[in-house]
Design a protein around this motif. Structure first.
Motif, mmCIF file in Angstrom:
data_model
loop_
_atom_site.group_PDB
_atom_site.id
_atom_site.type_symbol
_atom_site.label_atom_id
_atom_site.label_comp_id
_atom_site.label_asym_id
_atom_site.label_seq_id
_atom_site.Cartn_x
_atom_site.Cartn_y
_atom_site.Cartn_z
ATOM 1 N N VAL A 193 0.857 -1.180 0.000
ATOM 2 C CA VAL A 193 0.000 0.000 0.000
ATOM 3 C C VAL A 193 0.897 1.234 0.000
ATOM 4 O O VAL A 193 1.876 1.303 0.761
ATOM 5 C CB VAL A 193 -0.936 0.012 1.220
ATOM 6 C CG1 VAL A 193 -1.798 1.288 1.217
ATOM 7 C CG2 VAL A 193 -1.816 -1.234 1.223
ATOM 8 N N ALA A 194 0.575 2.193 -0.861
ATOM 9 C CA ALA A 194 1.401 3.395 -0.999
ATOM 10 C C ALA A 194 1.402 4.197 0.295
ATOM 11 O O ALA A 194 0.445 4.141 1.082
ATOM 12 C CB ALA A 194 0.887 4.253 -2.143
ATOM 13 N N PRO A 195 2.465 4.950 0.548
ATOM 14 C CA PRO A 195 2.500 5.814 1.735
ATOM 15 C C PRO A 195 1.345 6.814 1.718
ATOM 16 O O PRO A 195 0.753 7.092 0.676
ATOM 17 C CB PRO A 195 3.852 6.538 1.604
ATOM 18 C CG PRO A 195 4.658 5.681 0.682
ATOM 19 C CD PRO A 195 3.696 5.020 -0.250
ATOM 20 N N GLN A 196 1.026 7.339 2.896
ATOM 21 C CA GLN A 196 -0.046 8.328 3.017
ATOM 22 C C GLN A 196 0.212 9.491 2.072
ATOM 23 O O GLN A 196 1.299 10.063 2.054
ATOM 24 C CB GLN A 196 -0.120 8.848 4.457
ATOM 25 C CG GLN A 196 -1.296 9.772 4.719
ATOM 26 C CD GLN A 196 -2.622 9.018 4.707
ATOM 27 O OE1 GLN A 196 -2.712 7.921 5.242
ATOM 28 N NE2 GLN A 196 -3.615 9.601 4.069
ATOM 29 N N ARG A 197 -0.779 9.834 1.264
ATOM 30 C CA ARG A 197 -0.608 10.899 0.287
ATOM 31 C C ARG A 197 -0.992 12.251 0.872
ATOM 32 O O ARG A 197 -1.809 12.344 1.782
ATOM 33 C CB ARG A 197 -1.463 10.604 -0.960
ATOM 34 C CG ARG A 197 -1.020 9.332 -1.687
ATOM 35 C CD ARG A 197 -1.858 9.098 -2.906
ATOM 36 N NE ARG A 197 -3.227 8.741 -2.551
ATOM 37 C CZ ARG A 197 -4.183 8.497 -3.435
ATOM 38 N NH1 ARG A 197 -3.928 8.590 -4.723
ATOM 39 N NH2 ARG A 197 -5.390 8.154 -3.046
ATOM 40 N N ALA A 198 -0.407 13.287 0.281
ATOM 41 C CA ALA A 198 -0.758 14.645 0.698
ATOM 42 C C ALA A 198 -2.206 14.935 0.342
ATOM 43 O O ALA A 198 -2.719 14.465 -0.667
ATOM 44 C CB ALA A 198 0.165 15.638 -0.016
ATOM 45 N N ALA A 199 -2.868 15.710 1.181
ATOM 46 C CA ALA A 199 -4.237 16.137 0.876
ATOM 47 C C ALA A 199 -4.205 17.014 -0.374
ATOM 48 O O ALA A 199 -3.405 17.944 -0.466
ATOM 49 C CB ALA A 199 -4.810 16.907 2.061
ATOM 50 N N LEU A 200 -5.050 16.691 -1.337
ATOM 51 C CA LEU A 200 -5.038 17.424 -2.600
ATOM 52 C C LEU A 200 -5.692 18.791 -2.426
ATOM 53 O O LEU A 200 -6.531 19.004 -1.546
ATOM 54 C CB LEU A 200 -5.766 16.621 -3.685
ATOM 55 C CG LEU A 200 -5.183 15.245 -3.997
ATOM 56 C CD1 LEU A 200 -5.964 14.588 -5.128
ATOM 57 C CD2 LEU A 200 -3.701 15.338 -4.351
ATOM 58 N N ALA A 201 -5.305 19.721 -3.276
ATOM 59 C CA ALA A 201 -5.892 21.059 -3.260
ATOM 60 C C ALA A 201 -7.363 20.977 -3.640
ATOM 61 O O ALA A 201 -7.765 20.098 -4.413
ATOM 62 C CB ALA A 201 -5.141 21.965 -4.233
ATOM 63 N N PRO A 202 -8.194 21.878 -3.118
ATOM 64 C CA PRO A 202 -9.614 21.874 -3.493
ATOM 65 C C PRO A 202 -9.788 22.236 -4.969
ATOM 66 O O PRO A 202 -8.891 22.808 -5.592
ATOM 67 C CB PRO A 202 -10.225 22.941 -2.580
ATOM 68 C CG PRO A 202 -9.082 23.822 -2.215
ATOM 69 C CD PRO A 202 -7.868 22.947 -2.157
ATOM 70 N N GLU A 203 -10.970 21.912 -5.494
ATOM 71 C CA GLU A 203 -11.252 22.193 -6.902
ATOM 72 C C GLU A 203 -11.761 23.622 -7.083
ATOM 73 O O GLU A 203 -12.387 24.196 -6.183
ATOM 74 C CB GLU A 203 -12.293 21.213 -7.439
ATOM 75 C CG GLU A 203 -11.793 19.784 -7.488
ATOM 76 C CD GLU A 203 -12.821 18.849 -8.084
ATOM 77 O OE1 GLU A 203 -12.804 18.649 -9.312
ATOM 78 O OE2 GLU A 203 -13.647 18.330 -7.325
ATOM 79 N N PRO A 204 -11.542 24.223 -8.259
ATOM 80 C CA PRO A 204 -12.076 25.560 -8.535
ATOM 81 C C PRO A 204 -13.598 25.519 -8.679
ATOM 82 O O PRO A 204 -14.189 24.476 -8.966
ATOM 83 C CB PRO A 204 -11.427 25.938 -9.880
ATOM 84 C CG PRO A 204 -10.320 24.962 -10.088
ATOM 85 C CD PRO A 204 -10.711 23.715 -9.366
ATOM 86 N N GLU A 205 -14.215 26.668 -8.494
ATOM 87 C CA GLU A 205 -15.645 26.809 -8.741
ATOM 88 C C GLU A 205 -15.885 27.013 -10.243
ATOM 89 O O GLU A 205 -14.953 27.240 -11.005
ATOM 90 C CB GLU A 205 -16.196 28.012 -7.962
ATOM 91 C CG GLU A 205 -16.020 27.920 -6.454
ATOM 92 C CD GLU A 205 -16.829 26.790 -5.839
ATOM 93 O OE1 GLU A 205 -17.889 26.445 -6.418
ATOM 94 O OE2 GLU A 205 -16.424 26.254 -4.796
ATOM 95 N N ALA A 206 -17.161 26.946 -10.643
ATOM 96 C CA ALA A 206 -17.517 27.197 -12.043
ATOM 97 C C ALA A 206 -17.189 28.635 -12.410
ATOM 98 O O ALA A 206 -17.236 29.542 -11.570
ATOM 99 C CB ALA A 206 -18.999 26.914 -12.262
ATOM 100 N N SER A 207 -16.867 28.858 -13.680
ATOM 101 C CA SER A 207 -16.596 30.213 -14.163
ATOM 102 C C SER A 207 -17.886 31.019 -14.195
ATOM 103 O O SER A 207 -18.988 30.459 -14.256
ATOM 104 C CB SER A 207 -15.978 30.165 -15.562
ATOM 105 O OG SER A 207 -16.891 29.594 -16.491
ATOM 106 N N GLN A 208 -17.749 32.333 -14.182
ATOM 107 C CA GLN A 208 -18.918 33.226 -14.183
ATOM 108 C C GLN A 208 -18.695 34.373 -15.167
ATOM 109 O O GLN A 208 -18.557 35.534 -14.772
ATOM 110 C CB GLN A 208 -19.174 33.770 -12.776
ATOM 111 C CG GLN A 208 -19.549 32.729 -11.745
ATOM 112 C CD GLN A 208 -20.899 32.076 -12.023
ATOM 113 O OE1 GLN A 208 -21.778 32.691 -12.611
ATOM 114 N NE2 GLN A 208 -21.048 30.814 -11.629
#
Length: 472
Positions: free
Chosen positions: A68-83
């Motif tokens: 099992v791979a080592p604990q991964r870094a928490a990923l960055a949040p996703e962007p919101e929809a464009s406006q």
């Protein structure tokens, strides 16, 4: 289409990791043990483990097995929809695009700004043999007979793939072109005149913006989600307000956001455009590069009125340098064919023959499986590197296919300035303003993870992160 055995096994092990039944660093059952326990072939187990490796969930240790791979870094949040504002815009981006792309073509540049995946991921040696073999068997008369629409066998192979994907497209409807970009441009020319309005996503692929600029067309940018594509409510409002002559969209793994419209949303999109008799120019060059169990449906499969002008190519999935694409333009097929005859006349025949031969051998699906696994693994590595090295407040997309991520940096970062400073460090990026008719997205980047990940790429992401943080 149901999951294959190796996918079922991979999903089961992935669930055990997610539920902490298997912990980071723990050894998992060997290929032999899984073969005996489950009664599946060793090849099936290897495929499952390769898939889990590509997802970043397990790692192989030489002469030791899989862990099992080592604990991964928490990923960055996703962007919101464009406006976007939804106003009509005269496009003026070509000079900026040429400036950005012209500076990033050297081979020694880390190609995060490239529009193509690594050529090392493609079966070039086998394609070369197909070129040589097809030329030896060439019927001299075909060099004339195949000019108008393209090689008949290649069109038949493409039509078979449409049928497999749920769309009834006759081979006579298919027009072979010099890459997908020519197909898209011809479709656009077939249904518009200078001054017409065209609906596009926000952000949108810069080559599409350049096509609108060249043809003196007006862009109407529509709000778009990095998860599921264009906002249909905003699209409906724009259809009523602007009375456009066409809609140019990427419904699967949109460039640059990576969004994937679900099937029911695509069905609703086709129905909405049909109500207004507006043709959909569907750019589907990334559709084969999915990471899930099956290919996403394209809008063409929901088209009953011939209004979907579906365009694709082999440039992103098999043979970048061959420049073979096609259009299936529905009711506009003859118009597109005539435009092609009066512009480029035809696509190169040797490339068409070689691809027809390759597809006929049945090797394409195996290649695509390997390519998808590689891209999925490279995406995970890039996302983890961004999470570690980019400044706090960064947002990044997590596409389900393709080979681009869209990075929204904190306010205060100038993407064009970052592009120029990155080049001085031997790194190319695609800055956000080239994806907008009004040069918006000034703090955003598109990054390409289609190249084999190594220490150089990891170091380049770290450098980009430092350069971005230095602007804050």
């Amino acid at each position: 289409m149901g999951l294959k055995l190796y996918e079922e096994l991979a999903d089961e092990i992935a669930a055990m990791i997610a539920n902490k039944l298997l912990l980071p660093g723990e050894r998992i059952a060997s290929v032999r043990q899984q073969h005996v326990r489950r009664g599946v072939s060793p090849a099936t187990v290897f495929q499952a483990y390769y898939l889990l490796e590509a997802r970043g969930l397990i790692v192989a240790r030489p002469r030791s097995g899989y862990y099992v791979a080592p604990q991964r870094a928490a990923l960055a949040p996703e962007p919101e929809a464009s406006q976007p504002a939804g106003a009509s815009t005269r496009v003026d981006v070509s000079e900026l695009v040429f400036e950005v792309l012209g500076a990033a073509g050297a081979r020694d540049i880390v190609p995060f700004g490239s529009a193509f995946p690594s050529p090392l991921l493609f079966p070039m040696a086998r394609l070369a043999r197909c070129v040589a073999g097809s030329m030896r068997r060439l019927d001299p008369w075909s060099t004339v007979a195949d000019l108008p629409q393209g090689n008949a066998e290649l069109r038949r192979q493409i039509a078979l793939r449409y049928q497999r994907d749920g769309a009834q497209v006759a081979s006579d409807e298919i027009v072979i072109t010099n890459g997908a970009l020519e197909a898209l441009n011809l479709c656009l020319q077939a249904v518009t005149r200078p001054g017409d309005a065209v609906l596009i996503e926000s952000p949108s692929f810069y080559a599409g913006l350049q096509a609108l600029e060249r043809l003196d067309l007006v862009a109407i940018e529509i709000a778009t989600s990095p998860r599921d594509g264009i906002d249909l409510a905003a699209l409906a409002e724009a259809l009523a307000r602007h009375r456009p002559k066409a809609c140019w969209l990427m419904t699967s793994f949109q460039n640059p956001l990576g969004g994937l419209m679900p099937p029911e949303k695509k069905r609703a999109l086709v129905a909405l455009l049909a109500e207004h008799e507006v043709p959909l120019i569907e750019d589907d060059v990334y559709g084969e590069l999915y990471f899930g169990a099956q290919r996403p449906a394209h809008s063409k499969s929901f088209d009953s009125k011939g209004l979907v002008m579906h365009c694709s190519s082999f440039s992103k999935s098999l043979a970048p340098g061959f420049r073979v694409g096609w259009a299936a333009p529905g009711r506009y097929a003859r118009a597109v064919e005539r435009l092609r005859l009066t512009t480029s006349l035809a696509a190169a025949l040797p490339s068409q023959l070689a691809l027809a031969d390759y597809l006929g051998q049945g090797a394409y699906e195996r290649h695509l499986r390997q390519l998808r696994l590689a891209l999925a693994g490279q995406q995970q590595q890039m996302l983890e590197a961004i999470a570690v090295h980019f400044p706090a407040g960064t947002r990044v997309t997590r596409p389900q296919g393709g080979y681009f991520v869209w990075v929204e940096l904190p306010k205060g970062v100038d993407a064009l300035a970052l592009h120029r400073s990155a080049l001085r460090h031997g790194i190319s990026v695609a800055p956000g303003p080239i994806f907008s008719a009004n040069r918006a997205f000034g703090n955003c980047l598109r990054l390409n993870y289609g190249h084999i990940w190594d220490e150089t790429h990891e170091a380049a992401i770290a450098t980009l992160g430092r350069l971005a943080a230095a602007q804050l």
